[in-house]
Design a protein around this motif. Sequence first.
Motif, PDB file in Angstrom:
ATOM      1  N   HIS A 176       0.884  -1.261   0.023  1.00 34.95           N
ATOM      2  CA  HIS A 176       0.025   0.049  -0.095  1.00 34.95           C
ATOM      3  C   HIS A 176       0.785   1.280   0.014  1.00 34.95           C
ATOM      4  O   HIS A 176       2.085   1.410   0.062  1.00 34.95           O
ATOM      5  N   SER A 177       0.197   2.388   0.094  1.00 33.90           N
ATOM      6  CA  SER A 177       0.631   3.735   0.175  1.00 33.90           C
ATOM      7  C   SER A 177       1.200   4.005   1.403  1.00 33.90           C
ATOM      8  O   SER A 177       0.230   4.079   2.119  1.00 33.90           O
ATOM      9  N   GLU A 178       2.430   4.317   1.728  1.00 26.71           N
ATOM     10  CA  GLU A 178       2.735   4.742   2.932  1.00 26.71           C
ATOM     11  C   GLU A 178       1.968   5.983   3.740  1.00 26.71           C
ATOM     12  O   GLU A 178       1.621   5.818   5.059  1.00 26.71           O
ATOM     13  N   ALA A 193       5.138  -0.864   2.563  1.00 27.12           N
ATOM     14  CA  ALA A 193       4.582   0.622   2.449  1.00 27.12           C
ATOM     15  C   ALA A 193       5.495   1.485   1.565  1.00 27.12           C
ATOM     16  O   ALA A 193       6.597   1.112   1.450  1.00 27.12           O
ATOM     17  N   LEU A 194       4.632   1.678   0.408  1.00 23.19           N
ATOM     18  CA  LEU A 194       5.523   2.532  -1.096  1.00 23.19           C
ATOM     19  C   LEU A 194       5.388   3.892  -0.634  1.00 23.19           C
ATOM     20  O   LEU A 194       4.341   4.679  -0.200  1.00 23.19           O
ATOM     21  N   PRO A 195       6.288   4.557  -1.259  1.00 22.08           N
ATOM     22  CA  PRO A 195       6.362   6.081  -1.110  1.00 22.08           C
ATOM     23  C   PRO A 195       5.412   6.880  -2.233  1.00 22.08           C
ATOM     24  O   PRO A 195       5.060   5.913  -3.139  1.00 22.08           O
ATOM     25  N   ASP A 196       5.074   7.797  -2.230  1.00 24.65           N
ATOM     26  CA  ASP A 196       4.348   8.491  -3.245  1.00 24.65           C
ATOM     27  C   ASP A 196       4.761   8.637  -4.594  1.00 24.65           C
ATOM     28  O   ASP A 196       5.956   8.612  -4.505  1.00 24.65           O
ATOM     29  N   GLY A 197       4.144   8.282  -5.326  1.00 22.89           N
ATOM     30  CA  GLY A 197       4.470   8.406  -6.683  1.00 22.89           C
ATOM     31  C   GLY A 197       5.063   6.914  -7.351  1.00 22.89           C
ATOM     32  O   GLY A 197       5.722   6.965  -8.424  1.00 22.89           O
ATOM     33  N   ARG A 236      -8.462   9.390  -7.741  1.00 17.02           N
ATOM     34  CA  ARG A 236      -8.821  10.052  -7.215  1.00 17.02           C
ATOM     35  C   ARG A 236      -8.367  10.275  -5.551  1.00 17.02           C
ATOM     36  O   ARG A 236      -7.771  11.200  -4.892  1.00 17.02           O
ATOM     37  N   LEU A 237      -8.458   9.230  -5.072  1.00 18.05           N
ATOM     38  CA  LEU A 237      -7.936   8.795  -3.577  1.00 18.05           C
ATOM     39  C   LEU A 237      -6.609   8.191  -3.515  1.00 18.05           C
ATOM     40  O   LEU A 237      -6.123   7.830  -2.437  1.00 18.05           O
ATOM     41  N   GLY A 238      -5.813   8.090  -4.552  1.00 16.81           N
ATOM     42  CA  GLY A 238      -4.657   7.190  -4.708  1.00 16.81           C
ATOM     43  C   GLY A 238      -3.384   8.214  -4.613  1.00 16.81           C
ATOM     44  O   GLY A 238      -3.336   9.288  -4.957  1.00 16.81           O
ATOM     45  N   ARG A 239      -2.120   7.507  -4.047  1.00 18.46           N
ATOM     46  CA  ARG A 239      -1.033   8.441  -4.157  1.00 18.46           C
ATOM     47  C   ARG A 239       0.221   7.714  -5.072  1.00 18.46           C
ATOM     48  O   ARG A 239       1.374   8.068  -5.066  1.00 18.46           O
ATOM     49  N   LEU A 240      -0.231   6.585  -5.463  1.00 16.22           N
ATOM     50  CA  LEU A 240       0.841   5.918  -6.320  1.00 16.22           C
ATOM     51  C   LEU A 240       0.485   5.950  -7.717  1.00 16.22           C
ATOM     52  O   LEU A 240      -0.301   6.986  -8.085  1.00 16.22           O
ATOM     53  N   ALA A 241       1.207   5.701  -8.706  1.00 12.58           N
ATOM     54  CA  ALA A 241       1.221   5.926 -10.073  1.00 12.58           C
ATOM     55  C   ALA A 241       1.194   4.984 -11.094  1.00 12.58           C
ATOM     56  O   ALA A 241       2.076   4.793 -12.205  1.00 12.58           O
ATOM     57  N   LEU A 242       0.731   4.023 -10.876  1.00  5.03           N
ATOM     58  CA  LEU A 242       0.728   3.094 -11.895  1.00  5.03           C
ATOM     59  C   LEU A 242      -0.189   3.155 -13.072  1.00  5.03           C
ATOM     60  O   LEU A 242      -1.147   3.799 -13.083  1.00  5.03           O
ATOM     61  N   SER A 243       0.196   2.770 -14.082  1.00  5.15           N
ATOM     62  CA  SER A 243      -0.438   2.843 -15.562  1.00  5.15           C
ATOM     63  C   SER A 243      -1.701   1.456 -15.472  1.00  5.15           C
ATOM     64  O   SER A 243      -1.299   0.595 -14.608  1.00  5.15           O
TER      65      SER A 243
END
Length: 297
Positions: A176-178, A193-197, A236-243
């Motif tokens: 998940h997003s940290e 826990a993964l960093p933003d982006g 809208r509610l995510g902070r990661l950047a998967l395609s």
Amino acid sequence: MLHVVHHPDYVVTARGGAHQFSKYGAVMDVLRESGDLAEYRPDPMPRAWLEAAHDPAYVEAVLAAQVAPAIERRIGFPVTREVARRAQVSPGGTWLAAKLALQHGYTANAAGGSHHALPDSGAGFCVFNDLAIAALRLAGEGDATRILIVDCDVHQGDGTAVILSGRPDIATLSVHSEKNFPARKARSTLDVALPDGTGDDDYLAALRPALAAMIDRVRPDLILYQAGVDVHADDRLGRLALSDAGIAARDTHVASTARALGIPLASAMGGGYGDDVLAVTRRHAAAMRSCAAAYFD
């Protein structure tokens, strides 16, 4: 062939904040467009199994549609009788998907993934925790002896971790997003826990060893997969950047790993949010199709 569980009661008129109940009907429209679909309808989860995961007083409040306003605010929408009915049917869908996966290899529930619901409260658009309820019933009735819940929603599966804490036969992996919701994290069996982006390559580089380690540790005879698509860059509610391709690679990896080891896999939809409901819906449908293609092709 995609085996999918759906119920008309997954779609309700209530709405709160960013939550979109309409996507649960729309995803079936998208899936039916491409055919090769076997549909199943679940029964409501028996109250005894709801109470295996949740405090009986909270279960009673939900089923009577008399949830305290403070808890409704935590959930994000009012718990009407329509919502209460949905909250009981959705865990039945995740359980049925798992039962069917034991027969067919892979089955999707076209709802579920309500991983923020805690023992005595709902939260984050989640009323009852279908993943925990289904796992407890499957273990309690002897359908599986070792269950691994793989949660790839952008938000940590905090409620699932709390409800199942201390269970030697049910393990939880959350990727998940940290810095995303919930602010106060629980402790899963393993948290990544993964960093933003974080994008496609770094996400998969984190998922692969974590999944391998948990499978090696647990030796599951069933995997429940929370396949949230809110990891998408446009969510809208995510902070990661998967395609789209990155999500497909994620789902393909989970399903192909399960298939290679002969582990039945059942998925729940999880999160996905945005102004373009059709785009979100298509991401959910694609996730199910990717899992089916990897498991059966």
